[in-house]
Enzyme design. Structure first.
Site, PDB file in Angstrom:
ATOM      1  N   GLN A 106       2.408   0.993  13.848  1.00 51.67           N
ATOM      2  CA  GLN A 106       2.345   2.218  12.792  1.00 51.67           C
ATOM      3  C   GLN A 106       0.866   2.677  12.895  1.00 51.67           C
ATOM      4  O   GLN A 106       0.143   2.714  13.978  1.00 51.67           O
ATOM      5  CB  GLN A 106       2.860   2.499  11.161  1.00 51.67           C
ATOM      6  CG  GLN A 106       2.248   1.575  10.637  1.00 51.67           C
ATOM      7  CD  GLN A 106       2.728   0.653   9.244  1.00 51.67           C
ATOM      8  OE1 GLN A 106       2.818  -0.394   9.420  1.00 51.67           O
ATOM      9  NE2 GLN A 106       2.563   1.076   8.498  1.00 51.67           N
TER      10      GLN A 106
ATOM     11  N   TRP B 223       0.486  -1.461  -0.091  1.00 47.63           N
ATOM     12  CA  TRP B 223       0.250   0.329  -0.325  1.00 47.63           C
ATOM     13  C   TRP B 223       0.590   1.097  -0.286  1.00 47.63           C
ATOM     14  O   TRP B 223       0.167   2.278   0.067  1.00 47.63           O
ATOM     15  CB  TRP B 223      -0.521  -0.168   1.283  1.00 47.63           C
ATOM     16  CG  TRP B 223      -0.288   0.075   2.567  1.00 47.63           C
ATOM     17  CD1 TRP B 223       0.788  -0.592   2.795  1.00 47.63           C
ATOM     18  CD2 TRP B 223      -0.609   1.107   3.323  1.00 47.63           C
ATOM     19  NE1 TRP B 223       0.707   0.326   4.414  1.00 47.63           N
ATOM     20  CE2 TRP B 223       0.022   1.947   4.624  1.00 47.63           C
ATOM     21  CE3 TRP B 223      -2.116   1.752   4.033  1.00 47.63           C
ATOM     22  CZ2 TRP B 223       0.097   2.122   5.650  1.00 47.63           C
ATOM     23  CZ3 TRP B 223      -1.865   2.845   4.307  1.00 47.63           C
ATOM     24  CH2 TRP B 223      -0.676   2.960   5.714  1.00 47.63           C
ATOM     25  N   ASP B 224       2.021   1.506  -0.248  1.00 49.25           N
ATOM     26  CA  ASP B 224       3.016   2.005   0.157  1.00 49.25           C
ATOM     27  C   ASP B 224       2.979   3.306  -0.994  1.00 49.25           C
ATOM     28  O   ASP B 224       3.115   4.725  -0.850  1.00 49.25           O
ATOM     29  CB  ASP B 224       4.437   1.607   0.572  1.00 49.25           C
ATOM     30  CG  ASP B 224       4.916   0.732   1.135  1.00 49.25           C
ATOM     31  OD1 ASP B 224       3.855  -0.122   1.283  1.00 49.25           O
ATOM     32  OD2 ASP B 224       6.039   0.831   2.055  1.00 49.25           O
TER      33      ASP B 224
ATOM     34  N   GLU C 237       1.011  -3.841  11.977  1.00 54.78           N
ATOM     35  CA  GLU C 237       0.612  -4.704  12.137  1.00 54.78           C
ATOM     36  C   GLU C 237       0.860  -6.234  12.875  1.00 54.78           C
ATOM     37  O   GLU C 237       1.146  -7.185  13.240  1.00 54.78           O
ATOM     38  CB  GLU C 237       2.045  -5.458  10.745  1.00 54.78           C
ATOM     39  CG  GLU C 237       1.894  -4.871   9.654  1.00 54.78           C
ATOM     40  CD  GLU C 237       3.103  -5.140   9.010  1.00 54.78           C
ATOM     41  OE1 GLU C 237       4.008  -5.205   8.925  1.00 54.78           O
ATOM     42  OE2 GLU C 237       2.298  -5.109   6.945  1.00 54.78           O
TER      43      GLU C 237
HETATM   44  C1  BGC Z   1       5.061  -1.647   6.701  1.00 61.19           C
HETATM   45  C2  BGC Z   1       4.085  -1.807   5.975  1.00 61.19           C
HETATM   46  C3  BGC Z   1       4.287  -1.906   4.669  1.00 61.19           C
HETATM   47  C4  BGC Z   1       5.529  -2.548   4.375  1.00 61.19           C
HETATM   48  C5  BGC Z   1       5.988  -2.424   3.040  1.00 61.19           C
HETATM   49  C6  BGC Z   1       6.184  -3.192   6.973  1.00 61.19           C
HETATM   50  O1  BGC Z   1       6.747  -2.493   7.623  1.00 61.19           O
HETATM   51  O2  BGC Z   1       4.540  -2.114   8.389  1.00 61.19           O
HETATM   52  O3  BGC Z   1       3.328  -0.662   6.074  1.00 61.19           O
HETATM   53  O4  BGC Z   1       3.577  -1.598   3.544  1.00 61.19           O
HETATM   54  O5  BGC Z   1       6.964  -2.747   5.658  1.00 61.19           O
HETATM   55  O6  BGC Z   1       7.279  -0.592   3.153  1.00 61.19           O
END
Ligand code: BGC
Length: 813
Positions: free
Chosen positions: A614, A354-355, A493
């Protein structure tokens, strides 16, 4: 770091991997790490090359069970140049005494340079200057130049120039137990006396990749006819160039390289293309000139000037350079998404998350054609997303949390906790919010560009199918008279399920539910925007019934949002979790960003605590302005005011470990209006996060695209205060005027080119006459103006009396 240069004045084996990632050179088609040409892959160095879409799947036997993973493949190493003096072993960092050393990266042109002076075992002192670029002018082209000066000796040198296909994906320690071999050899070959070439094939995805290299030596300014010795194996080819050098006389060497894959347009097959192209490439200087012109043009539209803050200024520019190295106009010609870690490392296997949501805002207002092409990456995977929804028992399109080649779910099933050495189950694929992000991205792209054609031909279908997915995963709870979504995760997460629960996922993640309410309210507007015939056709093809429209309307008014203690609950039941003793953890561990790993290694379950990796609920205040949220919540029948926002942000700020650096961007954004000094502090953390590798070891595995681009967006959106409303009006609300004094940036908004600058408490909007498409409506502090081309408008920044008066352009402001 000075001016436009990132410089390392020493050779530090422990820091090399990070430096290699930060000094990668790329052009949006392929990217190569900043490894010295003479170093092989090992524990210190990692010469990786990656191209968009270059994925391959391999099965690893993992404790007897087959585990399938898709990786962005490390392509053959085209860098290889090794210097042998007087028949001795090749010069390496470890084999000589370094007298002077500088490794620098010219941000303006993404040019990597090394200057070294060394003494070898025989006492010979030599200067070697290496310059290297991956061309922004010609997507398949790269070049290396060496200047060699024997300072106190004359004699015989041999230079090994090679293309090395014996590479694998071995960068990330956590993945080392998994299969890393992705390439099969095809063939080496030569094209004339000075060109070597190599073709390989990805083992499962059958992508052919070919590289060709033309290496020439210039002595006394003239091309020298040197002795060449060829050696080739099925996955490696080299020439050894032998010649004599004179004390104090510079010898120059150029290696011009081309890289093609079988996914490229306008080729018969990649090896022929690579050979033919490299044959025609000009000399290094001329190629570098073209490359620099291409970058100069990019900077004209993409630079952000921030004269009062020199450190932030440099880092913003470094971020611009890296974003454009991964997403350029060349990218737009390929079937490419945005790998979360760019094209200069192997973390997250080159997958697309989703970045993108953090990446597009910068591109939307400068190079929207790139966002358009990247959104098509999703559109092309709609069929797969439909199938995924269907398999899971839903309707519409369910895009995967991690996406790669064909859009199936690439999230791994198990994840190594480096602290405990345990492989833990990975449930992060339940982050269905990625579907809301795609919806949001399409909509914001449309708002910034007014590209109705995109919406008509592609966007609307994506939006309808995503909205439909949400309607089918949601269910109506008659007890509450509200719609609910169960079994999903938010961006945080650390929370994958309820403590002790068997089943994965959570109930009513507030971020997801509010996004869904907004999506449900927006999708009918999309249909209204389309030409009537297209709207009718889409409804017919997709079988969008009146009942479905009614459900969306209802969901926009009745999604459930949990609250507790006067704040939005991250998810239902969050209030019942335990508080963590933050002081204890801060005192015990030097870095607690990855509290999940710490807690698991201690035998505790992060799910049980009020701790977030986050921003989660807080994302809402990052993505939407106050007015938008007020409307969304009002429609939902929930009370909403600025104080709820403040309380919620403060509440989660105290409970977030920022285990993803994206979180610093988000908090910096939401605090811009509430607590500007704190916002700026986070902005600086985000800016420093890759260059200083604040997570201690992640950046060497690839830069963070979301954070790099997110910081650029912070400046334009949170500090210059730009936002676009549904009527297509550009709002500006500059903040932090002391820091912003002198700021200057360009924007392309709905086809019109603007230059914004802030001086003191005045904001100037210069409207370029060239290419003006109009109408251009800008609103500052409630003062809505229609601006005309070729004029500069000066606005008093809010807080002061607002007066917009046009000035003729070219008045030096
Ligand atoms: C983050 C996610 C992100 C992913 C890729 C993870 O550490 O929690 O939000 O999409 O890294 O950058």
């Amino acid at each position: 770091m000075q001016g436009f240069t990132l410089t390392y004045d020493d050779y530090d084996p422990a820091a090399e991997a990070l430096r290699e990632a930060l000094t990668s050179t790329g052009n949006g088609y392929f990217c190569t790490r900043g490894t010295a040409e003479w170093e092989d892959m090992g524990s210190v160095h990692y010469p990786g090359t990656y191209a968009h879409g270059g994925y391959n799947r391999e099965t690893s036997l993992f404790g007897g069970s087959p585990v399938l993973n898709e990786d962005l493949v490390n392509l053959p190493n085209w860098l290889v140049l090794k210097l042998r003096i007087g028949g001795e072993a090749a010069v390496r960092f470890g084999s000589v005494e370094l007298l002077d050393y500088r490794h620098s990266y010219d941000i303006r042109f993404a040019l990597v340079r090394r200057d070294l002076r060394f003494r070898d075992r025989a006492g010979r002192v030599t200067t070697l200057i290496s310059r290297r670029f991956v061309s922004m002018a010609h997507s398949h082209q790269a070049g290396i130049e060496w200047t060699l000066i024997p300072e106190n000796w004359s004699g015989h040198v041999e230079i090994v120039t090679a293309l090395d296909g014996r590479v694998a994906n071995r960068m990330v320690a956590r993945y080392r137990e998994l299969e890393g071999r992705h390439l099969d050899p095809v063939s080496p070959r030569t094209f004339g006396h000075d060109i070597i070439a190599l073709k390989v094939q990805t083992r499962q995805s059958n992508i052919y990749v070919a590289e060709a290299a033309r290496t020439r030596v210039f002595l006394g300014g003239r091309a020298a006819d040197v002795e060449r010795d060829l050696y080739q194996m099925e996955d490696y080819i080299q020439q050894i160039l032998t010649f004599d050098v004179e004390e104090g006389e510079p010898a120059r060497l150029e290696k011009m390289v081309s890289l093609f894959t079988s996914r490229d347009n306008a080729i018969t097959e990649p090896l022929t293309a690579a050979g033919r192209h490299v044959l025609r490439y000009p000399r290094f200087d001329e190629a570098l000139d073209e490359h620099q012109s291409a970058w100069t043009e990019l900077w004209e539209g993409c630079d952000i000037q921030l004269p009062r803050e020199p450190r932030a200024q440099l880092l913003l520019r470094l971020h611009v350079a890296h974003v454009l190295q991964v997403c350029s106009r060349h990218t737009a010609r390929h079937d490419a998404g945005v790998p979360a870690r760019g094209l200069n490392g192997e973390a997250y296997r080159g997958h697309v998350f989703w970045d993108e949501m953090y990446v597009y805002p910068f591109l939307n207002l400068r190079l929207p054609e790139i966002t358009r092409a990247l959104l098509l990456y999703r559109y092309r995977r709609l069929t797969e997303a439909r199938a995924a929804a269907c398999e899971a028992g839903y309707r519409g399109a369910m895009f995967p949390w991690q996406s790669g080649s064909d859009g199936t779910e690439e999230t791994q099933q198990v994840h190594l906790n480096p602290l405990s050495g345990q492989w833990d189950p990975d449930l992060s694929h339940n982050q269905r919010h990625v579907n809301a992000a795609i919806f949001y991205n399409v909509w914001r792209y449309y708002q910034a560009t007014d590209d109705l054609e995109f919406l008509r031909d592609y966007g609307a279908e994506l939006l309808l199918e995503i909205a439909r997915f949400w309607a089918s995963i949601a269910h109506f709870n008659p007890g509450r008279q509200r719609y609910e979504i169960h079994g999903v995760m938010g961006p945080d997460e650390f929370h994958e399920r309820y403590p002790g629960a068997e089943e994965a996922g959570l109930r009513n993640n507030a971020y997801t539910n509010v996004m869904v309410a907004w999506i449900s309210a927006t999708v009918p507007e999309v249909l209204k925007l389309l030409p009537a015939s297209r709207a009718a056709m889409l409804r017919r093809i997709l079988e969008v019934t009146d009942e479905e429209l009614r459900v969306w309307e209802d969901m926009s008014r009745r999604m459930y949002v949990p609250f507790h203690d006067g704040v939005i609950s991250q998810f239902e039941g969050y209030a019942d979790l335990e508080e963590l003793d933050w002081d204890h953890y801060r005192a015990t561990y030097p870095n607690i960003q990855r509290l999940d790993r710490i807690l698991k290694a201690e035998g505790r379950d992060p799910n049980a605590f009020k701790v977030s990796k986050q921003a989660d609920a807080v994302m809402l205040f990052f993505l939407f302005g106050h007015g938008d949220l007020q409307m969304i919540f009002k429609r939902l029948g929930y009370a909403y005011d600025r104080d709820l926002a403040r309380r919620t942000i403060e509440y989660y700020d105290r409970r977030t470990s920022h285990g993803s650096t994206l979180s610093f961007v988000t908090f910096a954004g939401v605090l811009a209006g509430l607590d500007p000094p704190s916002s700026w502090d986070r902005f600086m953390v985000a800016l420093e996060s890759d260059v200083n590798d604040v997570q201690g070891g992640t950046t060497k595995e690839g830069i963070h695209m979301g954070v790099m681009s997110g910081t650029l967006d912070l400046l334009q959106r949170s500090y210059v205060g730009s936002s676009i409303d549904d009527e297509g009006v550009l709002h500006l609300q500059p903040r932090l005027l002391d820091r912003l004094d002198g700021v200057g940036l360009c924007m392309r908004f709905r086809g019109n080119s603007l230059r914004l600058s802030v001086k003191g408490d005045e904001l100037t909007v210069l409207v370029q006459a060239e290419g003006f498409r109009g109408p251009l409506r800008v609103c500052i502090s409630g003062d809505l103006r229609e601006l005309t081309p070729g004029r500069a408008y000066v606005f008093q920044v809010p807080g002061q009396a607002s007066s917009a008066h046009p000035r003729p352009s070219g008045d030096g402001r």
